[in-house]
Design a protein around this motif. Structure first.
Motif, PDB file in Angstrom:
ATOM      1  N   SER A  39      47.780 100.192  13.426  1.00 27.01           N
ATOM      2  CA  SER A  39      47.633  98.882  12.799  1.00 27.01           C
ATOM      3  C   SER A  39      47.732  97.747  13.820  1.00 27.01           C
ATOM      4  CB  SER A  39      48.722  98.695  11.751  1.00 27.01           C
ATOM      5  OG  SER A  39      49.997  98.704  12.380  1.00 27.01           O
ATOM      6  N   LEU A  40      48.119  98.059  15.053  1.00 26.42           N
ATOM      7  CA  LEU A  40      48.350  97.096  16.133  1.00 26.42           C
ATOM      8  C   LEU A  40      49.502  96.143  15.818  1.00 26.42           C
ATOM      9  CD1 LEU A  40      44.688  96.224  17.158  1.00 26.42           C
ATOM     10  CD2 LEU A  40      46.194  97.949  18.137  1.00 26.42           C
ATOM     11  N   GLU A  41      50.382  96.530  14.885  1.00 27.63           N
ATOM     12  CA  GLU A  41      51.533  95.710  14.519  1.00 27.63           C
ATOM     13  C   GLU A  41      52.724  95.930  15.435  1.00 27.63           C
ATOM     14  OE1 GLU A  41      52.479  96.704  10.514  1.00 27.63           O
ATOM     15  OE2 GLU A  41      50.966  95.359   9.685  1.00 27.63           O
ATOM     16  N   GLY A  42      52.670  96.948  16.288  1.00 27.49           N
ATOM     17  CA  GLY A  42      53.807  97.243  17.142  1.00 27.49           C
ATOM     18  C   GLY A  42      53.505  98.367  18.104  1.00 27.49           C
ATOM     19  N   VAL A  43      54.557  98.846  18.753  1.00 25.00           N
ATOM     20  CA  VAL A  43      54.423  99.879  19.772  1.00 25.00           C
ATOM     21  C   VAL A  43      55.545 100.910  19.595  1.00 25.00           C
ATOM     22  CG1 VAL A  43      55.766  98.574  21.475  1.00 25.00           C
ATOM     23  CG2 VAL A  43      54.118 100.270  22.255  1.00 25.00           C
ATOM     24  N   VAL A  44      55.198 102.180  19.832  1.00 23.89           N
ATOM     25  CA  VAL A  44      56.174 103.267  19.829  1.00 23.89           C
ATOM     26  C   VAL A  44      56.500 103.570  21.284  1.00 23.89           C
ATOM     27  CG1 VAL A  44      56.646 105.659  19.193  1.00 23.89           C
ATOM     28  CG2 VAL A  44      55.202 104.247  17.722  1.00 23.89           C
ATOM     29  N   ILE A  45      57.773 103.531  21.629  1.00 23.29           N
ATOM     30  CA  ILE A  45      58.209 103.774  23.004  1.00 23.29           C
ATOM     31  C   ILE A  45      59.171 104.949  23.009  1.00 23.29           C
ATOM     32  CG2 ILE A  45      59.443 102.831  24.987  1.00 23.29           C
ATOM     33  CD1 ILE A  45      58.610 100.025  24.006  1.00 23.29           C
ATOM     34  N   THR A  46      58.862 105.948  23.835  1.00 20.76           N
ATOM     35  CA  THR A  46      59.757 107.073  24.059  1.00 20.76           C
ATOM     36  C   THR A  46      60.082 107.098  25.542  1.00 20.76           C
ATOM     37  OG1 THR A  46      58.753 108.326  22.259  1.00 20.76           O
ATOM     38  CG2 THR A  46      60.049 109.571  23.863  1.00 20.76           C
ATOM     39  N   ALA A  47      61.374 107.057  25.862  1.00 20.11           N
ATOM     40  CA  ALA A  47      61.776 106.998  27.270  1.00 20.11           C
ATOM     41  C   ALA A  47      63.268 107.271  27.389  1.00 20.11           C
ATOM     42  CB  ALA A  47      61.449 105.622  27.844  1.00 20.11           C
ATOM     43  N   PRO A  48      63.703 107.712  28.583  1.00 17.73           N
ATOM     44  CA  PRO A  48      65.145 107.828  28.814  1.00 17.73           C
ATOM     45  C   PRO A  48      65.741 106.423  28.917  1.00 17.73           C
ATOM     46  CG  PRO A  48      63.905 108.508  30.761  1.00 17.73           C
ATOM     47  CD  PRO A  48      62.917 108.218  29.690  1.00 17.73           C
ATOM     48  N   GLU A  74      67.140 110.359  26.036  1.00 17.93           N
ATOM     49  CA  GLU A  74      65.779 110.008  25.632  1.00 17.93           C
ATOM     50  C   GLU A  74      65.784 109.512  24.191  1.00 17.93           C
ATOM     51  OE1 GLU A  74      61.671 112.360  25.255  1.00 17.93           O
ATOM     52  OE2 GLU A  74      62.394 111.990  27.289  1.00 17.93           O
ATOM     53  N   ARG A  75      65.171 108.329  23.995  1.00 19.54           N
ATOM     54  CA  ARG A  75      65.137 107.705  22.677  1.00 19.54           C
ATOM     55  C   ARG A  75      63.703 107.352  22.317  1.00 19.54           C
ATOM     56  NH1 ARG A  75      68.806 102.694  22.793  1.00 19.54           N
ATOM     57  NH2 ARG A  75      68.584 102.815  20.545  1.00 19.54           N
ATOM     58  N   THR A  76      63.440 107.319  21.015  1.00 21.33           N
ATOM     59  CA  THR A  76      62.150 106.867  20.496  1.00 21.33           C
ATOM     60  C   THR A  76      62.415 105.658  19.617  1.00 21.33           C
ATOM     61  OG1 THR A  76      61.223 109.086  20.534  1.00 21.33           O
ATOM     62  CG2 THR A  76      60.135 107.466  19.121  1.00 21.33           C
ATOM     63  N   ILE A  77      61.835 104.517  20.017  1.00 25.17           N
ATOM     64  CA  ILE A  77      61.990 103.306  19.226  1.00 25.17           C
ATOM     65  C   ILE A  77      60.608 102.776  18.848  1.00 25.17           C
ATOM     66  CG2 ILE A  77      64.187 102.698  20.302  1.00 25.17           C
ATOM     67  CD1 ILE A  77      62.627 100.455  21.770  1.00 25.17           C
ATOM     68  N   ILE A  78      60.579 102.013  17.778  1.00 28.43           N
ATOM     69  CA  ILE A  78      59.343 101.357  17.343  1.00 28.43           C
ATOM     70  C   ILE A  78      59.643  99.865  17.291  1.00 28.43           C
ATOM     71  CG2 ILE A  78      57.599 101.152  15.542  1.00 28.43           C
ATOM     72  CD1 ILE A  78      58.984 104.124  14.872  1.00 28.43           C
ATOM     73  N   ALA A  79      58.917  99.108  18.106  1.00 27.14           N
ATOM     74  CA  ALA A  79      59.104  97.660  18.176  1.00 27.14           C
ATOM     75  C   ALA A  79      57.931  97.000  17.458  1.00 27.14           C
ATOM     76  CB  ALA A  79      59.170  97.217  19.633  1.00 27.14           C
ATOM     77  N   TYR A  80      58.239  96.222  16.434  1.00 29.04           N
ATOM     78  CA  TYR A  80      57.203  95.550  15.641  1.00 29.04           C
ATOM     79  C   TYR A  80      57.032  94.121  16.144  1.00 29.04           C
ATOM     80  CZ  TYR A  80      57.649  99.499  12.502  1.00 29.04           C
ATOM     81  OH  TYR A  80      57.665 100.763  11.981  1.00 29.04           O
ATOM     82  N   TYR A  81      55.793  93.753  16.488  1.00 30.83           N
ATOM     83  CA  TYR A  81      55.500  92.426  17.014  1.00 30.83           C
ATOM     84  C   TYR A  81      55.670  91.362  15.928  1.00 30.83           C
ATOM     85  CZ  TYR A  81      52.800  95.317  20.329  1.00 30.83           C
ATOM     86  OH  TYR A  81      52.392  96.265  21.220  1.00 30.83           O
ATOM     87  N   SER A  82      56.076  90.169  16.354  1.00 32.21           N
ATOM     88  CA  SER A  82      56.133  89.028  15.440  1.00 32.21           C
ATOM     89  C   SER A  82      54.730  88.546  15.125  1.00 32.21           C
ATOM     90  CB  SER A  82      56.922  87.872  16.062  1.00 32.21           C
ATOM     91  OG  SER A  82      58.262  88.213  16.198  1.00 32.21           O
ATOM     92  N   TYR A  83      53.922  88.411  16.163  1.00 35.96           N
ATOM     93  CA  TYR A  83      52.553  87.925  16.006  1.00 35.96           C
ATOM     94  C   TYR A  83      51.626  88.972  16.587  1.00 35.96           C
ATOM     95  CZ  TYR A  83      55.167  83.679  15.402  1.00 35.96           C
ATOM     96  OH  TYR A  83      56.064  82.752  14.962  1.00 35.96           O
ATOM     97  N   TRP A  84      51.020  89.786  15.750  1.00 39.89           N
ATOM     98  CA  TRP A  84      50.172  90.865  16.250  1.00 39.89           C
ATOM     99  C   TRP A  84      48.705  90.524  16.149  1.00 39.89           C
ATOM    100  CZ3 TRP A  84      47.164  93.217  12.478  1.00 39.89           C
ATOM    101  CH2 TRP A  84      47.562  93.004  11.169  1.00 39.89           C
TER     102      TRP A  84
END
Length: 115
Positions: free
Chosen positions: A83-92, A100-110
């Motif tokens: 949807s281009l509303e955010g990004v999934v990041i997996t990293a130590p 190692e964590r997986t987070i999803i960051a949702y943009y304010s203005y996408w």
């Protein structure tokens, strides 16, 4: 639009240092409305109102007045949501002992505003 993104990211090899560096540059400065973490298949909100910041060779996800994730750009595995509303990041995460964590960051203005 896809040509612009492909040119920006420099290719398709998601494991290359150049791709990860270019993607971190693309994410730099993105304003966030919320951040969730995926734990055992369940997403929990871990922060509100923040930003993604690239500082030298590190990528930081900052929200709720704290650093939620700090990782080296070279260790980053990230991809935008369809949807281009955010990004999934997996990293130590160097901020939390290197786990190692997986987070999803949702943009304010996408959406890009038309001028």
């Amino acid at each position: 639009m896809f040509k612009k993104i492909k040119r920006l990211l420099g290719g398709k090899n998601e494991n290359s240092k150049r791709y990860r560096s270019d993607f971190a540059d693309y994410l730099n400065g993105k304003s966030l409305k919320c951040v969730t973490e995926r734990v055992n298949g369940i997403e929990e909100v871990i922060g509100h109102k923040g930003a993604i910041i690239r500082r030298d060779d590190e990528l930081l996800v900052y929200a709720s007045q704290e650093v939620l994730l700090r990782t080296k750009v070279w260790d980053l595995q990230a991809g935008e949501l369809l949807s281009l509303e955010g990004v999934v990041i997996t990293a130590p995460d160097m901020e939390h002992g290197g786990e190692e964590r997986t987070i999803i960051a949702y943009y304010s203005y996408w959406r890009k505003l038309e001028e």
